[in-house]
Design an enzyme around this catalytic site. Sequence first.
Site, short mmCIF file in Angstrom:
data_model
loop_
_atom_site.label_atom_id
_atom_site.label_comp_id
_atom_site.label_asym_id
_atom_site.label_seq_id
_atom_site.Cartn_x
_atom_site.Cartn_y
_atom_site.Cartn_z
N HIS A 460 0.81 -1.22 0.00
CA HIS A 460 0.00 0.00 0.00
C HIS A 460 0.84 1.27 0.00
CE1 HIS A 460 -3.88 -2.17 1.45
NE2 HIS A 460 -3.72 -2.19 0.14
N ASN A 720 -16.62 6.45 -27.18
CA ASN A 720 -16.61 5.11 -26.56
C ASN A 720 -17.76 4.27 -27.11
OD1 ASN A 720 -14.65 6.38 -25.08
ND2 ASN A 720 -15.78 6.38 -23.16
N ASP A 721 -18.97 4.83 -27.06
CA ASP A 721 -20.12 4.08 -27.56
C ASP A 721 -20.15 4.03 -29.08
OD1 ASP A 721 -21.65 2.90 -25.50
OD2 ASP A 721 -22.29 4.87 -24.83
#
Length: 839
Positions: A460, A720-721
């Site tokens: 982390h 994107n679409d």
Amino acid sequence: MSATITLAAPLSGLALPLSAVPDPVFAGGMMGQGLAIEPLSSTLLAPCAGEVVQLSATGHALTLRAVNGAEVLLHIGIDTVQLGGAGFTPLVARGAQVVCGQPLIEFDIDAIARRAPSLLTVVVVSNSDAMTLSDSASGPVQAGGAGLLTIRAAGASQAPAPAASSAPACSDSARVAHEGGLHARPSALLQGVARRFDAQLDIEFNGQRANARSVTALMALGVGEGDRVTVHAGGAQAAEALAAMLAALQTATAAGHAPAAPVTAPLTAPAARSDGRLGGVCAAPGMAVGTVVLLAQQERVLDEHGHGIAAELAALTRALAQVQQAVAQEVAQAAARGAHAESEIFGAHLALLDDPQLQQAAEGFVHDGCSAAFAYRRAIRQQSEVLLALDNALLAERVADLKDLERRVIDALLGEAPELAELPPQAVVVADDLTPSQLTQLTRERLAALVLARGGASNHVAILCRALAIPSLVAAGDVVLALAAGSTVWLDASDGWLDPAPTAANLAAARQQIAEREARRDSLRRHAAAPARTLDGVAIEVAANIVNAAEAAEAVRHGADGVGLLRTEFLFAHRSDAPDEAEQRAACQAVLDALDGRTAIIRTLDAGGDKEVPYLPLPPEDNPALGLRGIRTGLAMPAVLDSQLRALLSLTPLSRLRILLPMITDLSELQQVRARIDELAREMGLSERPQLGVMIEVPSAALLAEQLAAHADFLSIGTNDLTQYTLAMDRCSPALAARLDPLHPAVLRLIELTVRGARQHGRWVGVCGAMASDLAAVPVLLGLGVTELSVSPALVPEVKACVRQLQLAQCREQAQALLQQSSPQAVRALLQLADTGQH
């Protein structure tokens, strides 16, 4: 023992209902009730404390039996049994006792995504008949985050026992024909058969027997394809049940069609160096020159014996609550400033603090006479030893998180330890190891780099360093602890080394490189607010994609010319009912107010498809991407659309508002919404109307761009679409991600057609999809006639700088050549030649 448990998220990703799983066995609840997660992380964590009662031989699934008896099946991906274990690394064994948040299985998310039908990971309670499930999460979840699903033992057995009968028991054997053996799906099918009869059915294999009504027990047998098993039946319908079970066992089912392929070998640590430099593992890239600051790890001395059980338990409870409150505040603050990595890490710490097994262990040591501080340290160390004994590097790195909690709880019990000394400017902090909270205490402005003797690239602290852009080396060995405090060192984390005695010439060259990089960043920041004009004087608007007022303010700080896309889905998601008109208005007005006079394009709700809003009664879809989406959903639910339109029409000033309609497919949809806006405006007594635009996301809209432009004020392309629907490739499918390229010539032709249609009516065209953020695509978009680009706030300076280096005339010429190419690879190759000046 509590009859109720709450599962933590085993992965980061998007929580979905089981009905979204592309497998009828899971989707139909045959395996039990639960949910699914579209994963974004690659280590499966234990969602609760319990015992591993089943572990698939191929490593893709396991079952935990929780303390309240719930049997929680975790199944990574769909049809992944066909992979034969490739890409999966189990970190626990059957019979292991695990704690909540403990890593269970590592998996190669990219390799599996390419070879499995789906990565959707299923979390179901296989004995849910005996449980009550509630508070199921939906939307984004973080690995280790609490509140995924609540399970309460209902006090009933998994299935009613068959009625007593004098019918004789019978048995017979069969060879298992299910591909992959008795993994999750076949076991669920067998369970379904067993439940149809008033009979007791057991499956025997290798000397072990399992109740056929228990999916977990069946999978735990480890039966493979082609193995012969014996079925034992008893009860009133024993003969009928036996015949049905034998038939079910011998019915072939396909496990999937993922081809076998070798798993990529993991990266190894760098070899020892022979040039005098000290090697290490790059945790966060970058270069630094600075002064060594050694941080000694001093463990606090604790009293072993307490002052009475009641007093020590009360002190422990107060300390845990104090630390939980502090960590929760850190999570909220990190989330508010967009520090997602920090928020996620401390969210995992919250889950550890809420771990009942860890707390019970500490309380047990208190009952043995230990002080609260000593008991908590002992519980932490005990759990750390378990993780270290597993001989797994990733689990060993998680010990640092446990140490962090140990330190914080002990500080809460005994009073804060002395604060870390103030760092000198350009400090290179060197330590044996460091915890996340210790890192966040260091003054960021004075921290040039971090070097750790221990640690790993996936712990982390490393994740935080990458998020904070702090060059970092880890696993550098004890030799770095011998560096002289106050000495000057040169670090190149990207190449994995530290020079403990750099020459004057090397220091000068390194400082020059660092200065040049910083000067470029400063220059971009300084000039970000200035207009983006091409070399031949054409202005291009560079706006920002945002979701709330905080991001709007960030966009202004980064020089955005306005908001090119405000996604209103954030108002509707992660809640049980729709926001009312007043809430929507307040949120959107806050965005306008934060823009200091700039305009905002606000898109109406784009629900449906992969953007689920649980409380909207959307019908189940075989292919959600082709079902109710965007404006189709709005028109199908006029009350939801009207509420949003009224809220938008209430904003002031309307001259700075542009409304954008998603998923428009033809002119009639635009006309319906335009008419509704006019009607609502008249009802509200408004004479002014905001601009109204449409998103070009489907080929039909691009083909009809000229018709749409006659009635819209602007067009905004969602690449994107548009790419998804043009190429018939699901943009949510990891297996197709590499092929889903917006620089495909077919997509470019539709963009060009859109611009040409808009020009017929004097309308402008923008791009708000990911393509606008691709610096290689920026000249292409400008060359095709796009005049507005909308990107994430942090990318605005970079995109503006890119625009200022372009000749629009050359971009147009290049774009015409790209339209003639036959593949996205050819397009990118031509762009690369142009970029290197070789065309």
